[in-house]
Design a protein around this motif. Structure first.
Motif, PDB file in Angstrom:
ATOM      1  N   ALA A  17     -11.662 -32.543 -24.256  1.00  0.00           N
ATOM      2  CA  ALA A  17     -11.110 -32.708 -22.910  1.00  0.00           C
ATOM      3  C   ALA A  17     -11.377 -31.481 -22.040  1.00  0.00           C
ATOM      4  O   ALA A  17     -11.376 -31.573 -20.814  1.00  0.00           O
ATOM      5  CB  ALA A  17      -9.608 -32.982 -22.983  1.00  0.00           C
ATOM      6  N   SER A  18     -11.637 -30.324 -22.669  1.00  0.00           N
ATOM      7  CA  SER A  18     -11.866 -29.105 -21.890  1.00  0.00           C
ATOM      8  C   SER A  18     -13.334 -28.914 -21.531  1.00  0.00           C
ATOM      9  O   SER A  18     -13.676 -27.936 -20.866  1.00  0.00           O
ATOM     10  CB  SER A  18     -11.355 -27.886 -22.657  1.00  0.00           C
ATOM     11  OG  SER A  18     -12.131 -27.672 -23.814  1.00  0.00           O
ATOM     12  N   GLY A  19     -14.199 -29.812 -21.975  1.00  0.00           N
ATOM     13  CA  GLY A  19     -15.623 -29.632 -21.716  1.00  0.00           C
ATOM     14  C   GLY A  19     -16.084 -28.360 -22.400  1.00  0.00           C
ATOM     15  O   GLY A  19     -15.731 -28.106 -23.538  1.00  0.00           O
ATOM     16  N   HIS A  20     -16.833 -27.545 -21.707  1.00  0.00           N
ATOM     17  CA  HIS A  20     -17.256 -26.262 -22.261  1.00  0.00           C
ATOM     18  C   HIS A  20     -16.554 -25.111 -21.559  1.00  0.00           C
ATOM     19  O   HIS A  20     -17.064 -23.991 -21.529  1.00  0.00           O
ATOM     20  CB  HIS A  20     -18.773 -26.105 -22.150  1.00  0.00           C
ATOM     21  CG  HIS A  20     -19.517 -26.991 -23.099  1.00  0.00           C
ATOM     22  ND1 HIS A  20     -19.523 -26.784 -24.447  1.00  0.00           N
ATOM     23  CD2 HIS A  20     -20.248 -28.106 -22.891  1.00  0.00           C
ATOM     24  CE1 HIS A  20     -20.238 -27.725 -25.031  1.00  0.00           C
ATOM     25  NE2 HIS A  20     -20.695 -28.544 -24.108  1.00  0.00           N
ATOM     26  N   ALA A  21     -15.378 -25.365 -21.027  1.00  0.00           N
ATOM     27  CA  ALA A  21     -14.635 -24.324 -20.325  1.00  0.00           C
ATOM     28  C   ALA A  21     -14.304 -23.188 -21.287  1.00  0.00           C
ATOM     29  O   ALA A  21     -13.928 -23.408 -22.436  1.00  0.00           O
ATOM     30  CB  ALA A  21     -13.350 -24.901 -19.738  1.00  0.00           C
ATOM     31  N   SER A  22     -14.451 -21.957 -20.813  1.00  0.00           N
ATOM     32  CA  SER A  22     -14.207 -20.801 -21.676  1.00  0.00           C
ATOM     33  C   SER A  22     -12.760 -20.710 -22.134  1.00  0.00           C
ATOM     34  O   SER A  22     -12.475 -20.126 -23.167  1.00  0.00           O
ATOM     35  CB  SER A  22     -14.621 -19.512 -20.971  1.00  0.00           C
ATOM     36  OG  SER A  22     -13.843 -19.323 -19.810  1.00  0.00           O
ATOM     37  N   ASP A  23     -11.837 -21.302 -21.388  1.00  0.00           N
ATOM     38  CA  ASP A  23     -10.432 -21.236 -21.779  1.00  0.00           C
ATOM     39  C   ASP A  23     -10.001 -22.462 -22.581  1.00  0.00           C
ATOM     40  O   ASP A  23      -8.819 -22.631 -22.867  1.00  0.00           O
ATOM     41  CB  ASP A  23      -9.539 -21.060 -20.552  1.00  0.00           C
ATOM     42  CG  ASP A  23      -9.667 -22.216 -19.565  1.00  0.00           C
ATOM     43  OD1 ASP A  23     -10.601 -23.027 -19.694  1.00  0.00           O
ATOM     44  OD2 ASP A  23      -8.833 -22.291 -18.652  1.00  0.00           O
ATOM     45  N   GLY A  24     -10.961 -23.301 -22.989  1.00  0.00           N
ATOM     46  CA  GLY A  24     -10.640 -24.499 -23.759  1.00  0.00           C
ATOM     47  C   GLY A  24     -10.230 -24.152 -25.178  1.00  0.00           C
ATOM     48  O   GLY A  24     -10.847 -23.319 -25.832  1.00  0.00           O
ATOM     49  N   GLY A  25      -9.175 -24.793 -25.643  1.00  0.00           N
ATOM     50  CA  GLY A  25      -8.680 -24.553 -26.991  1.00  0.00           C
ATOM     51  C   GLY A  25      -9.296 -25.498 -28.005  1.00  0.00           C
ATOM     52  O   GLY A  25     -10.270 -26.201 -27.725  1.00  0.00           O
ATOM     53  N   LEU A  26      -8.701 -25.531 -29.184  1.00  0.00           N
ATOM     54  CA  LEU A  26      -9.199 -26.349 -30.280  1.00  0.00           C
ATOM     55  C   LEU A  26      -8.689 -27.780 -30.194  1.00  0.00           C
ATOM     56  O   LEU A  26      -7.586 -28.034 -29.724  1.00  0.00           O
ATOM     57  CB  LEU A  26      -8.736 -25.767 -31.620  1.00  0.00           C
ATOM     58  CG  LEU A  26      -9.287 -24.411 -32.023  1.00  0.00           C
ATOM     59  CD1 LEU A  26      -8.654 -23.957 -33.330  1.00  0.00           C
ATOM     60  CD2 LEU A  26     -10.802 -24.444 -32.139  1.00  0.00           C
ATOM     61  N   SER A  27      -9.488 -28.683 -30.711  1.00  0.00           N
ATOM     62  CA  SER A  27      -9.056 -30.064 -30.906  1.00  0.00           C
ATOM     63  C   SER A  27      -8.198 -30.115 -32.175  1.00  0.00           C
ATOM     64  O   SER A  27      -8.122 -29.137 -32.940  1.00  0.00           O
ATOM     65  CB  SER A  27     -10.280 -30.968 -31.077  1.00  0.00           C
ATOM     66  OG  SER A  27     -10.931 -30.680 -32.306  1.00  0.00           O
ATOM     67  N   GLN A  28      -7.609 -31.254 -32.443  1.00  0.00           N
ATOM     68  CA  GLN A  28      -6.868 -31.422 -33.698  1.00  0.00           C
ATOM     69  C   GLN A  28      -7.802 -31.217 -34.887  1.00  0.00           C
ATOM     70  O   GLN A  28      -7.449 -30.540 -35.852  1.00  0.00           O
ATOM     71  CB  GLN A  28      -6.202 -32.809 -33.764  1.00  0.00           C
ATOM     72  CG  GLN A  28      -5.426 -33.052 -35.046  1.00  0.00           C
ATOM     73  CD  GLN A  28      -4.305 -32.050 -35.277  1.00  0.00           C
ATOM     74  OE1 GLN A  28      -3.624 -31.620 -34.343  1.00  0.00           O
ATOM     75  NE2 GLN A  28      -4.128 -31.639 -36.523  1.00  0.00           N
TER      76      GLN A  28
END
Length: 172
Positions: A17-28
């Protein structure tokens, strides 16, 4: 002679859901990958956990560190997300088929002539008086650069080296 072993780990799967955003966290799945990896590494006598400051990597390190409670950890710019790109004078060292793609690397990820990545190799690739095990939680291209260096492969060969999420690559 003392040995240095570097355990190079790619972060867990990023939340799509975060795409490749640098602040994107981990998936389950990424959290599960990190937990399985932490259990696998719990008996290795690590000196330190070094990890990229990006959220998905810091979260991976948090989970793994839960299985290594005595091992200090820290954000480490040496293993930040970087893409080695050739300077104008070095473009001839890369196959032409990759140059357009490399030209499109975002400015914040560009590491011209792999200056920063080479500094990381020199920093971590030293031996001392005692055996040392270091855990580096980082990104695909960083690991590719370390492996390319260890194999003494051509400067551009990091491109074809791809690690899965939470995969381990050990170099000595």
């Amino acid at each position: 002679m003392a040995r240095t072993q570097l355990y190079l780990v790619r972060h867990g799967e990023q939340d799509p859901a975060s795409g490749h955003a640098s602040d994107g966290g981990l998936s389950q799945l990424g959290r599960e990958q990190a937990d399985r990896l932490g259990r696998r590494l719990r008996t290795v006598p690590f000196s330190t956990i070094h990890h990229s400051p990006l959220a998905r990597v810091a979260q991976t390190a948090d989970i793994i560190a839960g299985h290594l409670p005595q091992v200090p950890r820290h954000d480490c710019d040496l293993v930040a997300d970087r893409t080695p790109v050739p300077s104008a004078g070095q473009r001839g060292r890369y196959p032409g088929r990759w140059l357009d793609w490399l030209d499109g690397v975002p400015d914040e990820e560009r590491d011209e002539d792999a200056t920063a990545l080479q500094a990381a190799v020199e920093h971590f690739g030293v031996t001392g008086d005692n055996d040392r095990h270091e855990l580096l939680i980082t990104h695909n291209f960083v690991i590719g650069w370390f492996v390319r260096h260890m194999l003494e492969a051509p400067v551009w060969r990091w491109i074809g080296l791809n690690q899965d999420n939470c995969a381990i690559t050990i170099v000595q």
